[in-house]
Motif scaffolding. Structure first.
Motif, mmCIF file in Angstrom:
data_model
loop_
_atom_site.group_PDB
_atom_site.id
_atom_site.type_symbol
_atom_site.label_atom_id
_atom_site.label_comp_id
_atom_site.label_asym_id
_atom_site.label_seq_id
_atom_site.Cartn_x
_atom_site.Cartn_y
_atom_site.Cartn_z
ATOM 1 N N ALA A 152 0.840 -1.193 0.000
ATOM 2 C CA ALA A 152 0.000 0.000 0.000
ATOM 3 C C ALA A 152 0.875 1.241 0.000
ATOM 4 O O ALA A 152 2.023 1.200 0.439
ATOM 5 C CB ALA A 152 -0.889 -0.012 1.238
ATOM 6 N N GLN A 153 0.340 2.342 -0.490
ATOM 7 C CA GLN A 153 1.147 3.558 -0.606
ATOM 8 C C GLN A 153 1.646 4.045 0.744
ATOM 9 O O GLN A 153 2.703 4.658 0.833
ATOM 10 C CB GLN A 153 0.335 4.649 -1.296
ATOM 11 N N SER A 154 0.885 3.756 1.796
ATOM 12 C CA SER A 154 1.295 4.218 3.127
ATOM 13 C C SER A 154 2.426 3.367 3.700
ATOM 14 O O SER A 154 3.111 3.780 4.638
ATOM 15 C CB SER A 154 0.099 4.173 4.072
ATOM 16 N N ALA A 155 2.622 2.144 3.169
ATOM 17 C CA ALA A 155 3.645 1.231 3.703
ATOM 18 C C ALA A 155 4.957 1.391 2.939
ATOM 19 O O ALA A 155 5.030 2.051 1.905
ATOM 20 C CB ALA A 155 3.150 -0.205 3.611
ATOM 21 N N GLY A 156 5.993 0.745 3.489
ATOM 22 C CA GLY A 156 7.314 0.827 2.855
ATOM 23 C C GLY A 156 7.491 -0.214 1.765
ATOM 24 O O GLY A 156 6.533 -0.844 1.316
ATOM 25 N N HIS A 157 8.761 -0.403 1.349
ATOM 26 C CA HIS A 157 9.058 -1.338 0.259
ATOM 27 C C HIS A 157 8.853 -2.782 0.689
ATOM 28 O O HIS A 157 9.090 -3.144 1.832
ATOM 29 C CB HIS A 157 10.517 -1.174 -0.190
ATOM 30 N N CYS A 158 8.435 -3.574 -0.286
ATOM 31 C CA CYS A 158 8.294 -5.016 -0.068
ATOM 32 C C CYS A 158 9.646 -5.679 -0.344
ATOM 33 O O CYS A 158 10.331 -5.323 -1.306
ATOM 34 C CB CYS A 158 7.229 -5.538 -1.024
ATOM 35 N N LEU A 159 10.062 -6.628 0.509
ATOM 36 C CA LEU A 159 11.414 -7.176 0.402
ATOM 37 C C LEU A 159 11.460 -8.674 0.116
ATOM 38 O O LEU A 159 12.484 -9.187 -0.301
ATOM 39 C CB LEU A 159 12.180 -6.917 1.708
ATOM 40 N N THR A 160 10.353 -9.378 0.384
ATOM 41 C CA THR A 160 10.430 -10.837 0.236
ATOM 42 C C THR A 160 9.053 -11.403 -0.120
ATOM 43 O O THR A 160 8.030 -10.777 0.135
ATOM 44 C CB THR A 160 10.975 -11.491 1.527
ATOM 45 N N ILE A 161 9.086 -12.599 -0.713
ATOM 46 C CA ILE A 161 7.834 -13.205 -1.199
ATOM 47 C C ILE A 161 7.950 -14.724 -1.056
ATOM 48 O O ILE A 161 9.031 -15.282 -1.207
ATOM 49 C CB ILE A 161 7.613 -12.756 -2.661
ATOM 50 N N GLU A 162 6.844 -15.385 -0.717
ATOM 51 C CA GLU A 162 6.883 -16.834 -0.504
ATOM 52 C C GLU A 162 5.531 -17.433 -0.865
ATOM 53 O O GLU A 162 4.488 -16.835 -0.579
ATOM 54 C CB GLU A 162 7.216 -17.114 0.966
ATOM 55 N N SER A 173 3.532 -11.780 0.836
ATOM 56 C CA SER A 173 4.627 -10.830 0.625
ATOM 57 C C SER A 173 4.824 -10.039 1.909
ATOM 58 O O SER A 173 3.876 -9.860 2.687
ATOM 59 C CB SER A 173 4.289 -9.881 -0.525
ATOM 60 N N ALA A 174 6.059 -9.583 2.134
ATOM 61 C CA ALA A 174 6.325 -8.809 3.350
ATOM 62 C C ALA A 174 7.519 -7.898 3.132
ATOM 63 O O ALA A 174 8.330 -8.115 2.232
ATOM 64 C CB ALA A 174 6.587 -9.747 4.520
ATOM 65 N N GLY A 175 7.613 -6.870 3.986
ATOM 66 C CA GLY A 175 8.722 -5.928 3.861
ATOM 67 C C GLY A 175 8.692 -4.905 4.969
ATOM 68 O O GLY A 175 8.398 -5.230 6.127
ATOM 69 N N ASN A 176 8.932 -3.658 4.609
ATOM 70 C CA ASN A 176 9.007 -2.581 5.584
ATOM 71 C C ASN A 176 7.595 -2.147 6.012
ATOM 72 O O ASN A 176 6.940 -1.381 5.326
ATOM 73 C CB ASN A 176 9.766 -1.406 4.950
ATOM 74 N N GLY A 177 7.148 -2.670 7.169
ATOM 75 C CA GLY A 177 5.826 -2.300 7.674
ATOM 76 C C GLY A 177 4.671 -2.864 6.876
ATOM 77 O O GLY A 177 3.560 -2.349 6.920
ATOM 78 N N THR A 178 4.909 -3.926 6.104
ATOM 79 C CA THR A 178 3.823 -4.527 5.315
ATOM 80 C C THR A 178 3.904 -6.055 5.350
ATOM 81 O O THR A 178 4.978 -6.620 5.181
ATOM 82 C CB THR A 178 3.852 -4.033 3.849
ATOM 83 N N VAL A 179 2.767 -6.697 5.645
ATOM 84 C CA VAL A 179 2.633 -8.156 5.511
ATOM 85 C C VAL A 179 1.298 -8.390 4.820
ATOM 86 O O VAL A 179 0.267 -7.938 5.300
ATOM 87 C CB VAL A 179 2.602 -8.883 6.879
ATOM 88 N N ARG A 180 1.337 -9.089 3.684
ATOM 89 C CA ARG A 180 0.093 -9.313 2.946
ATOM 90 C C ARG A 180 -0.037 -10.772 2.528
ATOM 91 O O ARG A 180 0.938 -11.385 2.104
ATOM 92 C CB ARG A 180 0.084 -8.461 1.668
ATOM 93 N N VAL A 181 -1.269 -11.289 2.626
ATOM 94 C CA VAL A 181 -1.582 -12.604 2.048
ATOM 95 C C VAL A 181 -2.359 -12.324 0.762
ATOM 96 O O VAL A 181 -3.343 -11.575 0.771
ATOM 97 C CB VAL A 181 -2.422 -13.461 3.016
ATOM 98 N N LEU A 201 2.942 -3.496 16.544
ATOM 99 C CA LEU A 201 4.263 -3.939 16.108
ATOM 100 C C LEU A 201 4.612 -3.401 14.723
ATOM 101 O O LEU A 201 3.937 -3.709 13.752
ATOM 102 C CB LEU A 201 4.278 -5.477 16.081
ATOM 103 N N LYS A 202 5.657 -2.605 14.639
ATOM 104 C CA LYS A 202 6.121 -2.124 13.330
ATOM 105 C C LYS A 202 7.494 -2.732 13.078
ATOM 106 O O LYS A 202 8.429 -2.493 13.843
ATOM 107 C CB LYS A 202 6.223 -0.593 13.326
ATOM 108 N N ARG A 203 7.583 -3.520 12.050
ATOM 109 C CA ARG A 203 8.836 -4.228 11.792
ATOM 110 C C ARG A 203 9.212 -4.162 10.312
ATOM 111 O O ARG A 203 8.352 -3.995 9.444
ATOM 112 C CB ARG A 203 8.696 -5.707 12.182
ATOM 113 N N ILE A 204 10.530 -4.330 10.042
ATOM 114 C CA ILE A 204 10.994 -4.519 8.659
ATOM 115 C C ILE A 204 11.270 -6.014 8.505
ATOM 116 O O ILE A 204 12.136 -6.564 9.204
ATOM 117 C CB ILE A 204 12.265 -3.697 8.363
ATOM 118 N N ILE A 205 10.526 -6.664 7.619
ATOM 119 C CA ILE A 205 10.624 -8.128 7.490
ATOM 120 C C ILE A 205 11.555 -8.486 6.343
ATOM 121 O O ILE A 205 11.391 -8.010 5.219
ATOM 122 C CB ILE A 205 9.217 -8.724 7.292
#
Length: 619
Positions: A152-162, A173-181, A201-205
């Motif tokens: 989402a535009q409010s979240a950071g970059h996505c870094l990984t995908i599984e 997908s997950a990354g800087n402040g974003t986790v999505r199914v 919880l705010k994390r960079i994944i």
């Protein structure tokens, strides 16, 4: 002449020393349990665990940024980084055929992550931060099904995908402040995301790992903890370990069938912890941050790749690390063979000099000088010492078997020592420095004496070669001059001038001619006795020619440079006979071994490549 690379025969690549440990989860174990797969530069390497034999997948035009393997092992996928504004390729390889199944292009600048669906129908790819999109590809008909912005535009970059383990329609997908199914809606060609709620919880994944039953998934964070998210409710169920977090972040994870989790962290700790509360069961310290974990033999054997370009093997029961592959993790500056021997060679880079066994590519010795860069090295002809030139202005002499320092010449040059050579008599060293001086040193028992300083060059001395009788030497410099010096009277005999920054110079074995190379892409042949130009060849299509070496019989020479190719030339004809393609960084140095069996080339990406020498020796 040097232009049509297509018609020129290829050099055969025999072995590669190198591993890009900066690619997260780049080291993979093939489901057949017999190969490990890992990136180096623009090549994907398949290495057999039985006999150590390497095979190479060539196809990328720039550095490989991610690698993954499908569940059955039928496909491998790899993505690359490229330049801003350009499309970055991702390639699906057919493992059996060792060939390209599909080359796909949509992402800009970089492919960040890749994952195959469990039944191998789809491949999902994630673009880097300049691209920020996720694309789902149909593997069979080799085309994109749909795409979407990764976060989402409010979240950071996505870094990984599984991908999930059981459904071809669900991935995470997950990354800087974003986790999505994500769910794939094939009839409408859409992917629909659900944001996972992580509360406060705010994390960079950095990495995602999904256990076999798909009930939950784990997210490793830069804060050094692991989040557990429920797959059905998409809510955060726990976060741990509560007390002892993983230092420098969780880089990579693997869930074992037992439910335990292997964690690789940024401080080089490789940990086995329980799946419930992430309590440490066993741990071992490795060199460099752990960036990849591979599991073999139903979880009884593990492989770990680190940022220090090392690959380790560990067993589940003893949890002891065994180093199975080492390589340089920064630009390799020079390579040298001992006089008359082809069994060993030495390379140097930042922090260290390494001695390798040529046939097996095993590291035999490492001489470490932390935080210093070794610019050049040479073996003394008696084989009793390695002389080396360092950027802190010192010349260091080491024993080639023990690696012990025999002698250090302090303040040898004011702006770093940049070139070095030893005489046949083993009594003297000639060195060149960043300030342009050429100095002759006499080696005495445990000490040294400065014999003479020759000041003619106006800029860095880049290469020194000494004539067999020790009475003359030639120095190349980036001031556009090559000077032939009399080493008895310490005067200039001849000077060769060209509009270039010279990088390399070689005597022809009969020693009446020299050849030079530099930034103007030209190879020059010159007479030694009067410095006159004999001929000039177009050596490369682009960039400088950094390294050059003539074979023992003088019939061929090899060059390497910024165009990333190793070329073998016929000396008298002045034509390219073979081209070696495999480096992804600029070639920094290249040498032909004494028995004309192989060529060793080094590059700015830390790789050392060994090629089969293509010509029969006439000597």
């Amino acid at each position: 002449m040097a232009g049509d690379a297509q018609e020129i025969p290829r050099l055969e690549l025999e072995a590669v020393i190198g591993f890009n440990g900066h690619v997260f989860s780049g080291l993979r174990v093939h489901p057949d349990g017999e190969h490990i797969i890992y990136p180096l530069g623009c090549t994907v390497i398949l290495k057999s665990l039985k006999d150590g034999k390497q095979e190479f997948l060539h196809g990328h035009t720039n550095t490989v940024s991610c690698v993954t393997v499908s569940k059955s092992g039928h496909y491998i996928a790899s993505g690359q980084a490229t330049f801003m504004g350009f499309k970055a390729d991702l390639i699906i390889w057919d493992f059996e055929k060792r060939a390209i199944h599909a080359r796909l292009q949509l992402h800009k600048a970089k492919v960040e992550g890749l994952a195959f669906s469990p039944r191998e129908k789809y491949l999902v790819s994630l673009g880097g931060q300049d691209d920020g999109s996720i694309v789902v590809w149909n593997i069979e008909n080799k085309e994109a099904i749909c795409g979407s912005p990764a976060s989402a535009q409010s979240a950071g970059h996505c870094l990984t995908i599984e991908y999930s383990n059981h459904s071809d329609d669900i991935f995470i997908s997950a990354g800087n402040g974003t986790v999505r199914v994500w769910e794939l809606d094939l009839p409408n060609r859409k992917i629909r995301p659900t944001e996972c709620q992580t509360g406060q919880l705010k994390r960079i994944i950095k990495c995602i790992e999904i256990p076999g039953d798909d009930s939950v998934f784990y997210c490793g964070t830069t804060s050094g903890d692991i989040m557990t998210v429920n797959m059905k409710t998409r809510l955060l169920s726990s976060c741990g370990p509560v007390k002892q977090k993983f230092s420098k972040g969780v880089n990579t994870m693997k869930v074992l069938t037992s439910g335990e989790i292997l964690v690789g962290s940024g401080d080089g700790m490789f940990t086995l912890c329980s799946g419930a509360n992430f309590k440490t069961i066993k741990k071992v310290q490795l060199e460099g941050g752990v960036t990849s974990i591979g599991v073999r033999a139903e979880g009884r054997q593990f492989f770990a790749g680190t940022e220090a370009a090392q690959i380790y093997q560990l067993g589940y029961t003893d949890f002891k690390e065994e180093l199975i592959s080492t390589s340089h993790n920064s630009a390799v500056k020079d390579v040298a063979f001992p006089f008359g021997s082809s069994e060993l060679f030495a390379t140097c880079s930042k922090d260290d000099i390494r001695v390798w066994h040529a046939e097996t590519s095993k590291e035999l010795l490492r001489i470490s000088v932390p935080n210093m860069t070794c610019n050049a090295l040479d073996f003394m002809t008696d084989g009793r010492s390695i002389i080396s030139a360092w950027n802190d202005g010192k010349i260091r002499v080491f024993g080639p078997e023990t690696g012990r320092a025999i002698l250090v010449i302090h303040n040898a040059h004011s702006m770093g020592v940049t070139a070095i050579a030893g005489t046949r008599s083993c009594k003297r060293i000639v060195s060149g420095g960043g300030e342009g001086q050429v100095r002759v040193w006499e080696l005495l028992q445990g000490c040294y004496r400065l014999v003479e300083t020759m000041k003619e060059h106006k800029a860095t001395v880049t290469c020194i070669k000494i004539k067999d009788d020790d009475k003359e030497c030639v120095t190349a410099s980036s001031d556009g001059a090559c000077i032939i010096w009399d080493l008895v009277r310490f005067l200039r005999n001849q000077m060769v001038l060209a509009n270039t920054l010279f990088r390399s110079v070689c005597y022809h074995p009969e020693q009446y001619q020299i050849i030079t190379s530099g930034t103007d892409r030209k190879i020059g042949y010159w007479q030694v006795y009067d410095g006159s130009a004999i001929r000039e060849l177009e050596g490369a299509l682009s960039g400088a020619i950094n390294g050059m070496h003539i074979s023992q019989d003088g019939q061929h020479f090899v060059t390497g440079g910024d165009e990333k190719l190793v070329k073998v030339w016929d000396y008298s004809e002045g034509v390219v006979t073979h081209v070696g393609v495999g480096h992804s960084g600029s070639v920094t140095s290249v040498k032909v071994c004494f028995n004309n069996r192989s060529i060793v080339s080094t590059s700015a990406d830390g790789a050392v490549l060994r090629w089969r020498y293509p010509h029969a020796s006439s000597s």
